[in-house]
Write a protein that holds these residues in place. Structure first.
Motif, PDB file in Angstrom:
ATOM      1  N   VAL A   1      -8.357  -3.345   5.595  1.00  0.00           N
ATOM      2  CA  VAL A   1      -9.700  -3.162   5.040  1.00  0.00           C
ATOM      3  C   VAL A   1     -10.254  -1.829   5.557  1.00  0.00           C
ATOM      4  CG1 VAL A   1     -12.056  -4.077   4.969  1.00  0.00           C
ATOM      5  CG2 VAL A   1     -10.085  -5.640   4.917  1.00  0.00           C
TER       6      VAL A   1
ATOM      7  N   ILE B   1      -8.264  -4.355  -3.373  1.00  0.00           N
ATOM      8  CA  ILE B   1      -8.423  -4.873  -2.011  1.00  0.00           C
ATOM      9  C   ILE B   1      -9.127  -6.235  -2.036  1.00  0.00           C
ATOM     10  CG2 ILE B   1     -10.591  -3.574  -1.603  1.00  0.00           C
ATOM     11  CD1 ILE B   1      -7.916  -4.053   1.067  1.00  0.00           C
TER      12      ILE B   1
ATOM     13  N   GLN C   1       0.859  -1.185   0.000  1.00  0.00           N
ATOM     14  CA  GLN C   1       0.000   0.000   0.000  1.00  0.00           C
ATOM     15  C   GLN C   1       0.892   1.231   0.000  1.00  0.00           C
ATOM     16  OE1 GLN C   1      -2.849   0.345   3.186  1.00  0.00           O
ATOM     17  NE2 GLN C   1      -4.157   1.688   1.971  1.00  0.00           N
TER      18      GLN C   1
ATOM     19  N   TRP D   1      -2.152  -4.382   3.402  1.00  0.00           N
ATOM     20  CA  TRP D   1      -3.227  -3.406   3.423  1.00  0.00           C
ATOM     21  C   TRP D   1      -4.149  -3.603   4.639  1.00  0.00           C
ATOM     22  CZ3 TRP D   1      -4.452  -0.376  -1.305  1.00  0.00           C
ATOM     23  CH2 TRP D   1      -3.457  -0.503  -2.273  1.00  0.00           C
TER      24      TRP D   1
ATOM     25  N   TYR E   1      -8.334   6.001   0.895  1.00  0.00           N
ATOM     26  CA  TYR E   1      -7.454   5.789   2.040  1.00  0.00           C
ATOM     27  C   TYR E   1      -7.006   7.093   2.700  1.00  0.00           C
ATOM     28  CZ  TYR E   1      -7.672   0.994   0.465  1.00  0.00           C
ATOM     29  OH  TYR E   1      -8.133  -0.254   0.104  1.00  0.00           O
TER      30      TYR E   1
END
Lengths: 429, 429, 429
Positions: free
Chosen positions: B58, B221, A362, B56, B124
């Protein structure tokens, strides 16, 4: 920097040009002594005449004190003091009066290049002779001539010099050049001055990952001496090598690959030449002509290539007095320096990177990816994502760069950033 | 059949188009529920916000109730009820009066495409914003504006759906698509409706040799979730995979290979495209843009490719309101269905045949060779003899077909006939 | 020499042309007997009808005594005594009066080639029939015709002949050709006479490194007989093989590679054809048509190729009476002989050389390098140095020659000189 370096190299070449070098003898030592002044740590070695070197024998040492041809009136027609190409290299001594007809077999000239004095040697068979321009030869009148070569051919030594610049690893890069031709510029001076400039640059680096083995020796026999003394170490440690020769003029580059191609030296050279020397040519190993003949021979098989400009045997001035200081230039030398420095820089950087995360990392939370996803956002991180995609532990830096169409050093900069971000590692050698 | 299927797919796309999808939230669930109605057995899964998924996390679930911009007179300048692209995806709530100057940083438009509303997200990082056509933006007058986004960003779940269609072997084909973009047609609806049509066709087959893992999830994702939960099984079982995206318009096909190429997915796709989509283009993996980014990442290395029409990022309507239902067509969808169905059909058929006799079998007594040998008789059995010649146990069906220049399914028909004649066998997997 | 050999070959072809050959029977034996007169040691073998040969059964022996078609007035319209193509090969006996309409299904002609009598056989199904030119067929008037074929189809034998020419090693070269067609020249006589000329040349050689297995047999079934009896030995010993067929006319050469290519036979053939038959074509194995069908079949996989001129199936005279002695020529046969002899010569010479010194050897003291080093001296030893460079024990002679761009035999001459000079060795097989 290249411009200054080019001027330095040209000056060194000018200083060294007049010295009467040969395979052995005082000219070689004078040359190595001059180079030693530029490279602290350069060590001069010697090996005795008569020593067996693989299939060869180190020849006697040749000392030339004077060589001239006088006519009946005592006029010096030819004098090696004017141009050291005038005498056949390794001429045995002579002091004799001959008729022109008797003299002719000992004269060498080039009818097709009437103004050029040819460069001729006879290292391994006893002879004497003079070289002169064909134009001058044609002016010689019948009569008596006094041929004087005051030389000696006696057991002595063959010299070479070596500089080892240690790095963090034992992996070595070989830089090899020769110092055995008299006054010629592209096919003699350009190699040593390029290697000298590279050695000085390398010595000044704050750190080196790789070790550098830098050699100045007489062509062929010098390389054979290295192989006879160090073959196992050279084979074990050398990851890439370069023979520096014919690299001082302004022509486009010519690449001489290794015998079978595909070595790290071939890969880095073609990576750099493709990107930074568009229009370069690739020669065939079938037309090799310098110490890659020995380094790449079967059973030796060192990864050695050569990046030249006007290649030996392919330019008319080659092996004549026309290959003089006007044939090379500071810019020509500087361009070769830039290419070779880039090759070495990439070899220094050529580690294998591997991503440490599965899937893409990420990047956004590491500040490496735009947080606002727009139509163009992917493009801005295109190169970063591609470095990640191919940093699979199977591609070294050069292979990674070739895969993603980037210059290796640009690729390295991205990879280093990713290492800093904690999503990439460098595999141990 | 393709025509009917094309019409079905276009209808499903039209039904699903208006739903306000995002990475998470009710729009995703509504979409998956609709698809479940078309595919019995489709199972919806969820994973909680905050769960670590490889590198990553969620994200929180986003619920958008309304979003509009009013002027001083209460006129709704922009309303997400009119087009769900009007709000930046994952916008945090806002209810504020701002001057035009204060508002501008929160407005997004495309000067070069003045009639298009851009599609923008900020998954994000917390932001809010409106998207509008540049033409409309230029009509905004100085004054006060009331920006209202009634959204919530709270811990919840991320959803995806999976359908497993078991076959005779555990070898799997992966069909993966995404359901996370709001109202866009080629770069959203085309993928899910293609995969739905393929799933329905596969479910109706009397038997399947291979098992199919069919995934509908939010892009990136969602793929990472799969990898984090099933990596070993995916790596072990997946023999070929396809990301369905951008496959609904009428442009020529574009093939996105896997990271290193050469997988079974690459082979079947190029075999089919070469024969049935002349003029198709091959993109570079350097320009990948969907879930092959995750599936093909180093250490994951699933054999996943993508067969698109107008490829993401390469058509001007991409990621704007112009990528609407007029940009895709029943024929465009049907063409993609035909190509993908053919790929899957060949994968089903892709066994390895081997002749069971040494030398050529006597085809004549089996009725497979003309008993009268004339000038032309050999030609009539040309393909049969060539199948026999390369059915050496080293060529799978696709390789066999490529060798002899036949379509794989034509090749299979011949091979099956030879199996029936007792002169050929199928090697066990 | 080729010219004389070409004349010999053409004479043998002329002698053999009229014989009524088929798969079996007296014509085959007469042919083999004639060839035995040219090749002492040629041994004729037989195998009984009904014997199982891999997937096939040896057919009954066919003996044709006479065959003719008479009209009502007793005029012989067609008589096999005039041209042995007039009867369908393996015709069963018949003696019947038929109307023209009844006769037609048993007549064969070529409307597109009205002057040609086609060549037709029915080895494995009982039939009878006459072949005639279409021009003649069109002159046939309604009426009664007397069809007489006095033949027998009875258990007997199938014959073939073999000549083994032993060499210093057990490694074998296979020369295979067929003797089963009646009066046709390129697609029948050219193969046996070429193999005969090669066998006579080989037998006369003072020594042979390799062993030669030379076969004359009926096409297909003959090759299958070999495989059924000798498969393991053939697989173990055969390093290269050639099917001789269609090699007598004056067209440019056509090369038929082995099934997967890259065998020693492929390599030597392409080396020779590239250098000595510029303009040659390479056919695809998909269009093979002679005994390479059996020799190269999966699980057999002998390294067998074919060097043809006008290839079977590709010239209009093929399998008709137009493929007569005017279609081939002494020069055409001689050219094929020269190419094949060169291939065999290179196979004889195809050892692996390896330099015995590290680095270049000092050629000067061995008289192999000019002692006077001038501008041109390197060029004179260019080929010697290149042979040394690639004689690394990894290149056989052909690979060495390809690397350095020399003909293999020129390369061998240099390598032998270096062996004599003590700087090169031959690796054991």
């Amino acid at each position: 920097m290249e411009t200054d370096t080019g001027r330095d190299m040209y000056r060194w070449a000018s200083d060294l040009f007049p010295i009467a070098r040969s395979l052995t003898g005082p000219g070689v030592r004078e040359t190595l002594s001059y180079l030693g002044g530029l490279m602290p740590g350069l060590t001069v070695h010697s090996i005795a005449s008569g020593t067996k070197v693989l299939d060869w024998i180190v020849p006697d040492e040749w000392t030339l004190r004077s060589a001239y041809l006088e006519d009946e009136k005592g006029r010096r027609i030819i004098d090696v003091a004017n141009n050291n190409l005038h005498v056949v290299g390794y001429s045995e001594p002579v002091d004799a009066w001959l008729s022109l007809d008797e003299l002719q077999p000992n004269l060498h000239s080039l009818p097709a290049q009437p103004t050029a004095i040819p460069y001729i040697t006879s290292y391994y068979q006893r002879r004497w002779g003079f070289c002169l321009s064909h134009a001058q030869r044609q002016t010689l009148q019948p009569g008596r001539y006094h041929a004087v070569i005051d030389s000696s051919l006696e057991p002595g030594v063959l010299n070479w010099a070596e500089l080892i610049l240690p790095g963090q690893t034992e992996q070595e890069v070989l830089l090899s050049t020769y110092i055995c031709h008299p006054s010629m510029a592209n096919n003699e001076m350009s190699g040593p001055v390029l290697v000298t400039a590279l050695a000085r640059w390398l010595a000044a680096l704050p750190q080196r990952r790789l070790t550098y083995r830098i050699l100045f020796h007489p062509e062929t026999i010098g390389a054979l001496v290295q192989l006879s003394r160090n073959l196992e170490a050279l084979r074990e440690k050398t990851i890439a090598g370069f023979v520096a020769t014919c690299c001082g003029d302004d022509a486009a580059f010519t690449f001489m690959p290794s015998r079978l191609g595909g070595t790290l030296a071939d890969r880095v050279a073609t990576h750099v030449l493709t990107r930074h020397a568009p229009g370069y040519a690739t020669a065939s190993f079938l037309h090799r002509g310098s110490d890659e003949r020995q380094y790449c021979s079967p059973g030796v098989d060192l990864p050695v290539v050569s990046i030249m400009r006007s290649m030996y045997g392919r330019y008319p001035q080659y092996h004549t007095s026309l290959d003089d200081l006007s044939f090379i230039s500071p810019d020509g030398l500087a361009g070769s320096f830039a290419i070779m420095r880039r090759c070495i820089g990439i070899l220094e950087a050529n580690v294998t990177f591997r991503t440490t995360v599965l899937g893409e990392p990420q990047l956004g939370r590491r500040g490496l990816y735009p947080t606002l996803s727009t139509k163009e956002s992917a493009a801005t991180v295109h190169d970063i994502l591609n470095v990640l995609a191919y940093a699979d532990g199977q591609h070294d830096l050069i292979a990674l760069a070739e895969r993603i169409g980037l210059d290796a050093l640009a690729c390295e900069a991205i990879a280093r950033k990713l290492v800093d971000a904690g999503v990439m590692e460098i595999l141990p050698d």
